[in-house]
Design a protein around this motif. Sequence first.
Motif, PDB file in Angstrom:
ATOM      1  N   ASP A   1       4.956 -36.342  30.872  1.00 10.87           N
ATOM      2  CA  ASP A   1       4.838 -37.416  31.849  1.00 10.87           C
ATOM      3  C   ASP A   1       5.989 -38.419  31.792  1.00 10.87           C
ATOM      4  O   ASP A   1       6.267 -39.087  32.793  1.00 10.87           O
ATOM      5  N   GLU A   2       6.644 -38.552  30.656  1.00 14.72           N
ATOM      6  CA  GLU A   2       7.599 -39.644  30.433  1.00 14.72           C
ATOM      7  C   GLU A   2       9.070 -39.248  30.344  1.00 14.72           C
ATOM      8  O   GLU A   2       9.930 -40.126  30.325  1.00 14.72           O
ATOM      9  N   TRP A   3       9.404 -37.958  30.312  1.00 16.18           N
ATOM     10  CA  TRP A   3      10.781 -37.584  29.998  1.00 16.18           C
ATOM     11  C   TRP A   3      11.801 -38.125  31.001  1.00 16.18           C
ATOM     12  O   TRP A   3      12.896 -38.526  30.612  1.00 16.18           O
ATOM     13  N   ARG A   4      11.447 -38.185  32.266  1.00 20.67           N
ATOM     14  CA  ARG A   4      12.406 -38.699  33.257  1.00 20.67           C
ATOM     15  C   ARG A   4      12.703 -40.180  33.008  1.00 20.67           C
ATOM     16  O   ARG A   4      13.848 -40.612  33.113  1.00 20.67           O
ATOM     17  N   GLU A   5      11.674 -40.945  32.700  1.00 26.14           N
ATOM     18  CA  GLU A   5      11.862 -42.368  32.399  1.00 26.14           C
ATOM     19  C   GLU A   5      12.700 -42.546  31.137  1.00 26.14           C
ATOM     20  O   GLU A   5      13.568 -43.423  31.071  1.00 26.14           O
ATOM     21  N   LEU A   6      12.464 -41.713  30.139  1.00 21.24           N
ATOM     22  CA  LEU A   6      13.269 -41.767  28.909  1.00 21.24           C
ATOM     23  C   LEU A   6      14.741 -41.514  29.230  1.00 21.24           C
ATOM     24  O   LEU A   6      15.626 -42.225  28.759  1.00 21.24           O
ATOM     25  N   ARG A   7      14.993 -40.485  30.033  1.00 18.08           N
ATOM     26  CA  ARG A   7      16.374 -40.161  30.419  1.00 18.08           C
ATOM     27  C   ARG A   7      16.997 -41.327  31.176  1.00 18.08           C
ATOM     28  O   ARG A   7      18.151 -41.696  30.930  1.00 18.08           O
ATOM     29  N   ASN A   8      16.240 -41.943  32.064  1.00 15.88           N
ATOM     30  CA  ASN A   8      16.746 -43.101  32.821  1.00 15.88           C
ATOM     31  C   ASN A   8      17.067 -44.281  31.913  1.00 15.88           C
ATOM     32  O   ASN A   8      17.904 -45.117  32.248  1.00 15.88           O
ATOM     33  N   ARG A   9      16.393 -44.374  30.773  1.00 21.16           N
ATOM     34  CA  ARG A   9      16.614 -45.462  29.810  1.00 21.16           C
ATOM     35  C   ARG A   9      17.715 -45.141  28.801  1.00 21.16           C
ATOM     36  O   ARG A   9      17.948 -45.902  27.875  1.00 21.16           O
ATOM     37  N   GLY A  10      18.396 -43.988  28.966  1.00 18.20           N
ATOM     38  CA  GLY A  10      19.529 -43.673  28.115  1.00 18.20           C
ATOM     39  C   GLY A  10      19.258 -42.701  26.986  1.00 18.20           C
ATOM     40  O   GLY A  10      20.135 -42.458  26.154  1.00 18.20           O
ATOM     41  N   VAL A  11      18.057 -42.123  26.943  1.00 13.16           N
ATOM     42  CA  VAL A  11      17.764 -41.113  25.930  1.00 13.16           C
ATOM     43  C   VAL A  11      18.349 -39.793  26.408  1.00 13.16           C
ATOM     44  O   VAL A  11      18.114 -39.372  27.533  1.00 13.16           O
ATOM     45  N   ASP A  12      19.133 -39.143  25.541  1.00 17.45           N
ATOM     46  CA  ASP A  12      19.760 -37.869  25.909  1.00 17.45           C
ATOM     47  C   ASP A  12      19.015 -36.664  25.358  1.00 17.45           C
ATOM     48  O   ASP A  12      19.078 -35.580  25.923  1.00 17.45           O
ATOM     49  N   ALA A  13      18.301 -36.848  24.240  1.00 18.27           N
ATOM     50  CA  ALA A  13      17.578 -35.742  23.613  1.00 18.27           C
ATOM     51  C   ALA A  13      16.453 -36.318  22.757  1.00 18.27           C
ATOM     52  O   ALA A  13      16.456 -37.504  22.412  1.00 18.27           O
ATOM     53  N   VAL A  14      15.489 -35.457  22.424  1.00 23.06           N
ATOM     54  CA  VAL A  14      14.377 -35.862  21.572  1.00 23.06           C
ATOM     55  C   VAL A  14      14.111 -34.783  20.525  1.00 23.06           C
ATOM     56  O   VAL A  14      14.431 -33.617  20.726  1.00 23.06           O
ATOM     57  N   THR A  15      13.521 -35.224  19.427  1.00 25.16           N
ATOM     58  CA  THR A  15      13.035 -34.315  18.389  1.00 25.16           C
ATOM     59  C   THR A  15      11.584 -34.692  18.117  1.00 25.16           C
ATOM     60  O   THR A  15      11.266 -35.870  17.960  1.00 25.16           O
ATOM     61  N   LEU A  16      10.715 -33.680  18.057  1.00 25.42           N
ATOM     62  CA  LEU A  16       9.316 -33.934  17.746  1.00 25.42           C
ATOM     63  C   LEU A  16       9.131 -33.915  16.237  1.00 25.42           C
ATOM     64  O   LEU A  16       9.592 -32.990  15.557  1.00 25.42           O
ATOM     65  N   LEU A  17       8.461 -34.943  15.724  1.00 28.64           N
ATOM     66  CA  LEU A  17       8.210 -35.065  14.293  1.00 28.64           C
ATOM     67  C   LEU A  17       6.710 -35.021  14.020  1.00 28.64           C
ATOM     68  O   LEU A  17       5.909 -35.559  14.789  1.00 28.64           O
ATOM     69  N   ASP A  18       6.352 -34.391  12.912  1.00 31.43           N
ATOM     70  CA  ASP A  18       4.996 -34.430  12.360  1.00 31.43           C
ATOM     71  C   ASP A  18       5.130 -35.165  11.041  1.00 31.43           C
ATOM     72  O   ASP A  18       5.598 -34.600  10.058  1.00 31.43           O
ATOM     73  N   GLY A  19       4.812 -36.450  11.044  1.00 22.14           N
ATOM     74  CA  GLY A  19       5.141 -37.289   9.893  1.00 22.14           C
ATOM     75  C   GLY A  19       6.647 -37.430   9.834  1.00 22.14           C
ATOM     76  O   GLY A  19       7.281 -37.868  10.789  1.00 22.14           O
ATOM     77  N   ASP A  20       7.257 -36.982   8.735  1.00 21.73           N
ATOM     78  CA  ASP A  20       8.720 -36.991   8.611  1.00 21.73           C
ATOM     79  C   ASP A  20       9.321 -35.607   8.789  1.00 21.73           C
ATOM     80  O   ASP A  20      10.529 -35.431   8.641  1.00 21.73           O
ATOM     81  N   THR A  21       8.501 -34.606   9.091  1.00 15.12           N
ATOM     82  CA  THR A  21       8.953 -33.223   9.235  1.00 15.12           C
ATOM     83  C   THR A  21       9.284 -32.918  10.685  1.00 15.12           C
ATOM     84  O   THR A  21       8.467 -33.176  11.581  1.00 15.12           O
TER      85      THR A  21
END
Length: 65
Positions: A34-54
Motif C-alpha cells: 500500500d505504501e511503496w509509491r509514497e515511500l518512493r516519492n519521499r526519496g526512498v530508493d530501496a527497502v530491506t525487510l528485517l525480522d528483528g535484526d536479521t
Amino acid sequence: MTFRWRYLDASGGPIEGPDEEFDDQQQAEGWFTDEWRELRNRGVDAVTLLDGDTEVYGPMSLHEA
C-alpha cells in the motif's frame, strides 16, 4: 520477533522512513504494497525487510527496471 523495513537511498545507505513494526511478514508486506509509491516519492530508493535484526530479503528497488 517483529518485522520492519529498512529504507535505503540511491547509494544503498540507510535513510529515515516510517517507524512501523509488524507481527508477521505478511502484515509487513501488505503495508509495503500500500505504501511503496509514497515511500518512493519521499526519496526512498530501496527497502530491506528485517525480522528483528536479521535480513529476510532485500534490498529491493522501488524503481522500475
